[in-house]
Motif scaffolding. Sequence first.
Motif, mmCIF file in Angstrom:
data_model
loop_
_atom_site.group_PDB
_atom_site.id
_atom_site.type_symbol
_atom_site.label_atom_id
_atom_site.label_comp_id
_atom_site.label_asym_id
_atom_site.label_seq_id
_atom_site.Cartn_x
_atom_site.Cartn_y
_atom_site.Cartn_z
ATOM 1 N N ASP A 163 0.813 -1.220 0.000
ATOM 2 C CA ASP A 163 0.000 0.000 0.000
ATOM 3 C C ASP A 163 0.845 1.269 0.000
ATOM 4 O O ASP A 163 0.309 2.373 -0.110
ATOM 5 C CB ASP A 163 -0.938 0.006 1.201
ATOM 6 N N LEU A 164 2.168 1.124 0.119
ATOM 7 C CA LEU A 164 3.062 2.278 0.154
ATOM 8 C C LEU A 164 3.885 2.372 -1.123
ATOM 9 O O LEU A 164 4.499 1.390 -1.544
ATOM 10 C CB LEU A 164 4.015 2.192 1.354
ATOM 11 N N LYS A 165 3.918 3.560 -1.694
ATOM 12 C CA LYS A 165 4.737 3.804 -2.884
ATOM 13 C C LYS A 165 5.739 4.927 -2.559
ATOM 14 O O LYS A 165 5.374 6.097 -2.540
ATOM 15 C CB LYS A 165 3.869 4.220 -4.072
ATOM 16 N N PRO A 166 7.010 4.573 -2.290
ATOM 17 C CA PRO A 166 8.007 5.597 -1.931
ATOM 18 C C PRO A 166 8.251 6.591 -3.063
ATOM 19 O O PRO A 166 8.289 6.215 -4.234
ATOM 20 C CB PRO A 166 9.268 4.773 -1.656
ATOM 21 N N ALA A 169 13.530 7.711 -4.828
ATOM 22 C CA ALA A 169 13.141 6.320 -5.005
ATOM 23 C C ALA A 169 13.304 5.899 -6.469
ATOM 24 O O ALA A 169 13.060 6.687 -7.385
ATOM 25 C CB ALA A 169 11.698 6.128 -4.565
ATOM 26 N N LYS A 170 13.734 4.654 -6.665
ATOM 27 C CA LYS A 170 13.898 4.090 -8.011
ATOM 28 C C LYS A 170 13.243 2.717 -8.043
ATOM 29 O O LYS A 170 12.990 2.102 -7.015
ATOM 30 C CB LYS A 170 15.389 3.958 -8.353
ATOM 31 N N ASN A 171 12.986 2.247 -9.242
ATOM 32 C CA ASN A 171 12.433 0.895 -9.436
ATOM 33 C C ASN A 171 11.203 0.650 -8.567
ATOM 34 O O ASN A 171 11.107 -0.349 -7.854
ATOM 35 C CB ASN A 171 13.503 -0.172 -9.131
ATOM 36 N N LYS A 172 10.254 1.612 -8.641
ATOM 37 C CA LYS A 172 9.015 1.525 -7.876
ATOM 38 C C LYS A 172 9.270 1.419 -6.369
ATOM 39 O O LYS A 172 8.541 0.748 -5.637
ATOM 40 C CB LYS A 172 8.167 0.347 -8.358
ATOM 41 N N GLY A 173 10.334 2.078 -5.943
ATOM 42 C CA GLY A 173 10.633 2.128 -4.520
ATOM 43 C C GLY A 173 11.500 1.002 -4.016
ATOM 44 O O GLY A 173 11.850 0.965 -2.834
ATOM 45 N N LYS A 174 11.906 0.083 -4.876
ATOM 46 C CA LYS A 174 12.729 -1.046 -4.432
ATOM 47 C C LYS A 174 14.154 -0.616 -4.108
ATOM 48 O O LYS A 174 14.814 -1.214 -3.265
ATOM 49 C CB LYS A 174 12.735 -2.144 -5.503
ATOM 50 N N THR A 175 14.629 0.426 -4.774
ATOM 51 C CA THR A 175 15.956 0.970 -4.490
ATOM 52 C C THR A 175 15.865 2.491 -4.466
ATOM 53 O O THR A 175 14.819 3.069 -4.789
ATOM 54 C CB THR A 175 16.982 0.544 -5.559
ATOM 55 N N SER A 176 16.959 3.112 -4.092
ATOM 56 C CA SER A 176 16.984 4.576 -4.078
ATOM 57 C C SER A 176 18.398 5.044 -4.356
ATOM 58 O O SER A 176 19.360 4.284 -4.235
ATOM 59 C CB SER A 176 16.515 5.114 -2.718
#
Length: 215
Positions: A175-178, A190-197
């Motif tokens: 439910d969270l999108k960084p 945030a990158k890759n839909k929040g998986k990395t930054s």
Amino acid sequence: MKRTIVAVVIIFFSLTSFSTATIPKNFSQEKFNEFTKKYGKKASKRLLLWDDLIESAKDKKLLYKLKMVNDFFNKIPYKLDSVHWGKNDYWASPFEFLGTGAGDCEDYAIAKYFTLRQLGIEDEKLRIVYVKLLRKNSKYEQAHMVLTYYHKPNATPIVLDNINKRLKLATKRADLKPVYSFNAGGLYRAKNKGKTSEKIGSNNLKSWKDLMSRF
């Protein structure tokens, strides 16, 4: 005679217990007195409970520290900035948060961040994250802030949140999108839909600078 002695002993211990309870260990007596004068005795009790939390969490294992801090601040009532401060956006310091006894999402995240820093957790392991929150039974995303803890730089972080109050790995929070995150040391995108930054520079956020000027 015995009753008199017992009564004196009870009064003595009551007085010493009270005086000990009102002597903070993690900030100055002067700060405590200023706080009490500004916010009142009821608020000063919250401040002492915070002080007790820090003391009791110092020797706990990491996960207990995260849970204790998360649970403590999540008990404080939520209130919108527009209602609480008369402003669209206001980042309260932990003292203001505890003093007024209410706040919104960034106030929870900020208070947890500084408390965990006080407990010796390194700055690089903590980030306050601006996210988009998808509520159940809604197609609209809500602006929100949470705190995250990274055991290692590229590890999946643990989320400390005031809405979903249980500690969870970020991978369990669909439910969270960084969008971006920050700490005292920098600003991250945030990158890759929040998986990395990736770090994009120093933390020059206006609200953060304003917050730090009030410490």
